[in-house]
Design an enzyme around this catalytic site. Sequence first.
Site, PDB file in Angstrom:
ATOM      1  N   HIS A 163       5.050  -8.944-117.734  1.00  0.00           N
ATOM      2  CA  HIS A 163       4.016  -8.636-118.722  1.00  0.00           C
ATOM      3  C   HIS A 163       4.563  -8.171-120.058  1.00  0.00           C
ATOM      4  O   HIS A 163       3.778  -7.769-120.924  1.00  0.00           O
ATOM      5  CB  HIS A 163       3.086  -7.534-118.207  1.00  0.00           C
ATOM      6  CG  HIS A 163       2.229  -7.939-117.055  1.00  0.00           C
ATOM      7  ND1 HIS A 163       0.989  -8.501-117.206  1.00  0.00           N
ATOM      8  CD2 HIS A 163       2.442  -7.858-115.728  1.00  0.00           C
ATOM      9  CE1 HIS A 163       0.459  -8.736-116.015  1.00  0.00           C
ATOM     10  NE2 HIS A 163       1.328  -8.359-115.100  1.00  0.00           N
ATOM     11  N   LYS A 180      -6.986  -0.579-128.632  1.00  0.00           N
ATOM     12  CA  LYS A 180      -5.851  -0.860-127.757  1.00  0.00           C
ATOM     13  C   LYS A 180      -4.978   0.392-127.746  1.00  0.00           C
ATOM     14  O   LYS A 180      -5.169   1.290-128.561  1.00  0.00           O
ATOM     15  CB  LYS A 180      -5.051  -2.057-128.259  1.00  0.00           C
ATOM     16  CG  LYS A 180      -4.697  -1.967-129.749  1.00  0.00           C
ATOM     17  CD  LYS A 180      -4.023  -3.229-130.266  1.00  0.00           C
ATOM     18  CE  LYS A 180      -4.980  -4.371-130.511  1.00  0.00           C
ATOM     19  NZ  LYS A 180      -4.867  -5.429-129.529  1.00  0.00           N
ATOM     20  N   ARG A 181      -3.997   0.439-126.828  1.00  0.00           N
ATOM     21  CA  ARG A 181      -3.105   1.581-126.827  1.00  0.00           C
ATOM     22  C   ARG A 181      -2.388   1.688-128.165  1.00  0.00           C
ATOM     23  O   ARG A 181      -2.190   0.702-128.869  1.00  0.00           O
ATOM     24  CB  ARG A 181      -2.098   1.466-125.670  1.00  0.00           C
ATOM     25  CG  ARG A 181      -2.710   1.826-124.331  1.00  0.00           C
ATOM     26  CD  ARG A 181      -3.211   3.254-124.277  1.00  0.00           C
ATOM     27  NE  ARG A 181      -2.123   4.190-124.189  1.00  0.00           N
ATOM     28  CZ  ARG A 181      -1.700   4.745-123.071  1.00  0.00           C
ATOM     29  NH1 ARG A 181      -2.292   4.473-121.915  1.00  0.00           N
ATOM     30  NH2 ARG A 181      -0.699   5.597-123.079  1.00  0.00           N
ATOM     31  N   LYS A 218       2.059  -2.712-131.903  1.00  0.00           N
ATOM     32  CA  LYS A 218       0.686  -3.183-132.121  1.00  0.00           C
ATOM     33  C   LYS A 218       0.232  -2.932-133.564  1.00  0.00           C
ATOM     34  O   LYS A 218      -0.803  -3.411-133.997  1.00  0.00           O
ATOM     35  CB  LYS A 218      -0.262  -2.499-131.145  1.00  0.00           C
ATOM     36  CG  LYS A 218       0.028  -2.831-129.676  1.00  0.00           C
ATOM     37  CD  LYS A 218      -0.910  -2.063-128.750  1.00  0.00           C
ATOM     38  CE  LYS A 218      -0.576  -2.231-127.273  1.00  0.00           C
ATOM     39  NZ  LYS A 218      -1.050  -3.502-126.685  1.00  0.00           N
ATOM     40  N   THR A 267      -5.635  -9.024-124.054  1.00  0.00           N
ATOM     41  CA  THR A 267      -6.852  -9.470-123.379  1.00  0.00           C
ATOM     42  C   THR A 267      -8.078  -8.956-124.124  1.00  0.00           C
ATOM     43  O   THR A 267      -9.140  -9.574-124.070  1.00  0.00           O
ATOM     44  CB  THR A 267      -6.885  -8.970-121.916  1.00  0.00           C
ATOM     45  OG1 THR A 267      -6.464  -7.600-121.900  1.00  0.00           O
ATOM     46  CG2 THR A 267      -5.978  -9.786-121.031  1.00  0.00           C
ATOM     47  N   LYS A 286     -11.882 -10.737-125.194  1.00  0.00           N
ATOM     48  CA  LYS A 286     -13.212 -10.127-125.038  1.00  0.00           C
ATOM     49  C   LYS A 286     -13.950 -10.102-126.371  1.00  0.00           C
ATOM     50  O   LYS A 286     -15.145 -10.406-126.455  1.00  0.00           O
ATOM     51  CB  LYS A 286     -13.068  -8.688-124.510  1.00  0.00           C
ATOM     52  CG  LYS A 286     -12.440  -8.606-123.124  1.00  0.00           C
ATOM     53  CD  LYS A 286     -11.972  -7.194-122.772  1.00  0.00           C
ATOM     54  CE  LYS A 286     -11.044  -7.250-121.554  1.00  0.00           C
ATOM     55  NZ  LYS A 286     -10.343  -5.983-121.295  1.00  0.00           N
TER      56      LYS A 286
HETATM   57  C1  GL7 Z   1       0.842  -5.815-121.003  1.00  0.00           C
HETATM   58  C2  GL7 Z   1       0.983  -6.536-122.333  1.00  0.00           C
HETATM   59  O1  GL7 Z   1       1.457  -5.665-123.301  1.00  0.00           O
HETATM   60  C3  GL7 Z   1      -0.302  -7.212-122.807  1.00  0.00           C
HETATM   61  O2  GL7 Z   1      -0.023  -8.020-123.916  1.00  0.00           O
HETATM   62  C4  GL7 Z   1      -0.878  -8.075-121.692  1.00  0.00           C
HETATM   63  O3  GL7 Z   1      -2.107  -8.641-122.097  1.00  0.00           O
HETATM   64  C5  GL7 Z   1      -1.076  -7.220-120.456  1.00  0.00           C
HETATM   65  C6  GL7 Z   1      -1.601  -8.026-119.289  1.00  0.00           C
HETATM   66  O4  GL7 Z   1      -0.776  -9.104-119.018  1.00  0.00           O
HETATM   67  O5  GL7 Z   1       0.181  -6.659-120.052  1.00  0.00           O
HETATM   68  N1  GL7 Z   1       2.151  -5.460-120.515  1.00  0.00           N
HETATM   69  C7  GL7 Z   1       2.248  -4.147-120.246  1.00  0.00           C
HETATM   70  O6  GL7 Z   1       3.235  -3.572-119.794  1.00  0.00           O
HETATM   71  N2  GL7 Z   1       1.092  -3.563-120.556  1.00  0.00           N
HETATM   72  C8  GL7 Z   1       0.215  -4.484-121.029  1.00  0.00           C
HETATM   73  O7  GL7 Z   1      -0.906  -4.256-121.358  1.00  0.00           O
HETATM   74  C9  GL7 Z   1       0.818  -2.146-120.371  1.00  0.00           C
END
Ligand code: GL7
Length: 833
Positions: free
Chosen positions: A375, A567-568, A573, A675, A679
């Site tokens: 991820h 978002k975080r 970001k 994601t 949305k």
């Molecule tokens: C993340 C990615 O940063 C994010 O871009 C992705 O949409 C998500 C789900 O695949 O995974 N990877 C990660 O470590 N976090 C995310 O949100 C916390």
Amino acid sequence: MATKKTTASAKKKAAPAASFSLNTTDFKESILKHLHSTLGTDENKASNRAWAEATAAAANDFVYERLRQTQKAHFEADTRAVHYLSAEFLMGRLLSNNLHNLGVFDAAADALKDLGQDISVILDEEPDMALGNGGLGRLAACFIDSLATLNYPAIGYGIHYEHGLFRQEFRDNRQIERPDEWREYGSPFEICRPESVQQVPLFGYVETVFDETGNMKKKWHPGRVIKGIPWDVPIVGYGAETVNILRLWESRASDFFNWDVFNAGGYIDSQAENAEAEAVSKVLYPNDETEAGKQLRLIQQYFFCACSLKDIIRRYSRAHGNDWSKFSTQNVMQLNDTHPAVAIPELMRLLVDEHDLNWDDAWTICRESFAYTNHTLLPEALEKWDVSLFERVLPRHLEIIYEINRRFLEDEVEVKWPGNDEIKAKLSIIEEGDSRKVRMGHLSVVGSFKVNGVAQIHSELVKKDLFPEYDALFPGKFTNVTNGITPRRWLKACNPRLSALLTEKVGENWPRDLELLRDIAKYADDPAFQKEYMDIKLANKVDMAATILELTGVEVDPTAIFDIQIKRLHEYKRQQMNLLHILALYRRLLENPDYDMNPRVVIFGSKAAPGYKLAKDIIYALNCIAEKVNSDARIKGKLKVVFLPNYRVTIAEKLIPAADLSQQISLAGYEASGTGNMKLALNGALTVGTLDGANIEIAEEAGEENVCIFGMNVDEVQALQAQGYNPWDYYYSNPELKAVLDWLDTDYFTPGKPGELSSIKRSLLDGGDPYMALADFQSYSDAQKDADSRYSDKAGWARAMIINTATMGKFNSDRSMEDYVRDIWKLTKCPVK
Ligand code: GL7
């Protein structure tokens, strides 16, 4: 443009949501019955919470019946199942979702109304189940919704955290963290299963022994054992044919009361032991993307993997006894990031040490059973554990990892690249150096049969930049599955006005088959439809404005542009770039009160990891800037800044339907997918975004003309990095950028306290601006200006929003699931009668 496509799925008929034969009258009776007999209270004195629990209990009558039927069908068919192993499941609230998926939401609303209750007030009683940090955890929640909807046998496995992600408050504009209490008074959405408790060994030492035939065996003598108690959360598929489960493990001391210790006068000591065991599932680590090598975190990971694997094996053995030949045809385990990677050596240990399989057979089973999703490419997020820590907590697992690594390097790497020690060092699961480390990403790749990234570009970068040698060694192992979101929660339930309009136009099947929404593209230029669509957007914004007033005291104009970044908080970001743009707009307005722009409300929702100093400084800065800007009469309300406290799934559900602009402004190459971008676009917002993650695919689907793309692409970013990036160049060559950065050194936003916001400027200049906000600033500012002028063209704007809603079918998490099923899991659907 994408609207021309008509897909096959748009033509075929999807089954409508099954509605239970539950009319308003039945539902009313059921709620009353549960109010009396389950809650032991009375309609004349019931609290909102009691009403909510009674409503949940009424729904559960159906949920449990479908759960029973599902489990029966799965057992009888003995089908292959996926086990989704994830340290995080960011579920949000469950009641509204369950009512929608059961097809009884309206019946419940009417029943409550007849009983004098307002369903929205009742639903507001439920705390979020926030057992996750952000995208990764929410993705897991969307995926299990889709798996149940599509009738696939699937179990989510995770941790029953007593405290989920912290509650965020602002004090003097700074974030403070408070414990989350999602189940302080219990939860009606989970069932405890004491019959499936598991024991989990930890610490201790390994002894080499010989059995009667002289074979060498390893025997682990754990230093302590803790108990895993399963809590099942029913996962109701849309239409409620299938109800799967999410099984979350809670830790307890193995013997609740240690009588020996007690008798010896050690009562206090035994309590300390209990507390230590319970600490394992006590709190979710609040860091998104990164986690430092903390012992408790490794124990959490091992704890839930060990419980889950024993559970999977117990279920398998019930049907297949000691015949292991079908284990990998019956089971696939998906590793959601490397957090559950320790499941690989644990399965080896169970098979070799406890079930007496030989190494090769056990390894074949492992490699045919695990698949791994990556991820993130952020180097600091790729988990590595000190060998010394591993050795202390999981001594037997470290031995197994060494053996996996030895065989892998000798039998595979050496064969492919004879004598190449450099490649061996690169691919080794053990990182050599001052402190040796176990590389969990490497372990996951070596131990899995498939590895996927989460958006096309991300999966390419996984192959090209992160694991190029592994890709050469294992052709075909690496693949892509683009993320998705469940349209049930993220459109049907959260945006009832738009949902009703869509149903009127394309029928009621779109929550399953989101491609059906393509059909509304034909109304994109129809003034009557545009009006209906935009009236809905405005109504959602009016609601949001009321929420903003209630939560922050800030009054905003619902006709202004709602420009949203949720978002975080993370430098990559680039909330700091958004901040600079806010300052630029503010400055333009101060210099020229007639500066031509539409009124704009910039809205943030975001939590910072408690130990991430700069992220917290950015929150503080935004709150200080908001205070100043919002109260400055000179700019006549043309710019407002809102930072909503305690951003979470429930706030997202309110914000997303009200968004005009969706800020997806990460530095290209750093956001694996995103994601929230999906949305927001589905609910009509135009993406102001870089060519990063799934933004690229969103632009492909919606058409470039319906998004606002800006900034460097991945190749340009890499070229600039290679050439040597110097943020000062941009500072000196862009007067507006220089002015807003210098502003941060004054006390303009922090009266009497100059320098309070300087850390942001410092990170962007002296700190080298690692995420190149200054390099992309001008292009970003231009894209925002473009968005502003497009907003002025009412018909053009409505058209673009409609096309966004119409073309997001690809991002249905049902499609993601079908991709996983086809390319990785190879499941068959199991219909439930
Ligand atoms: C993340 C990615 O940063 C994010 O871009 C992705 O949409 C998500 C789900 O695949 O995974 N990877 C990660 O470590 N976090 C995310 O949100 C916390």
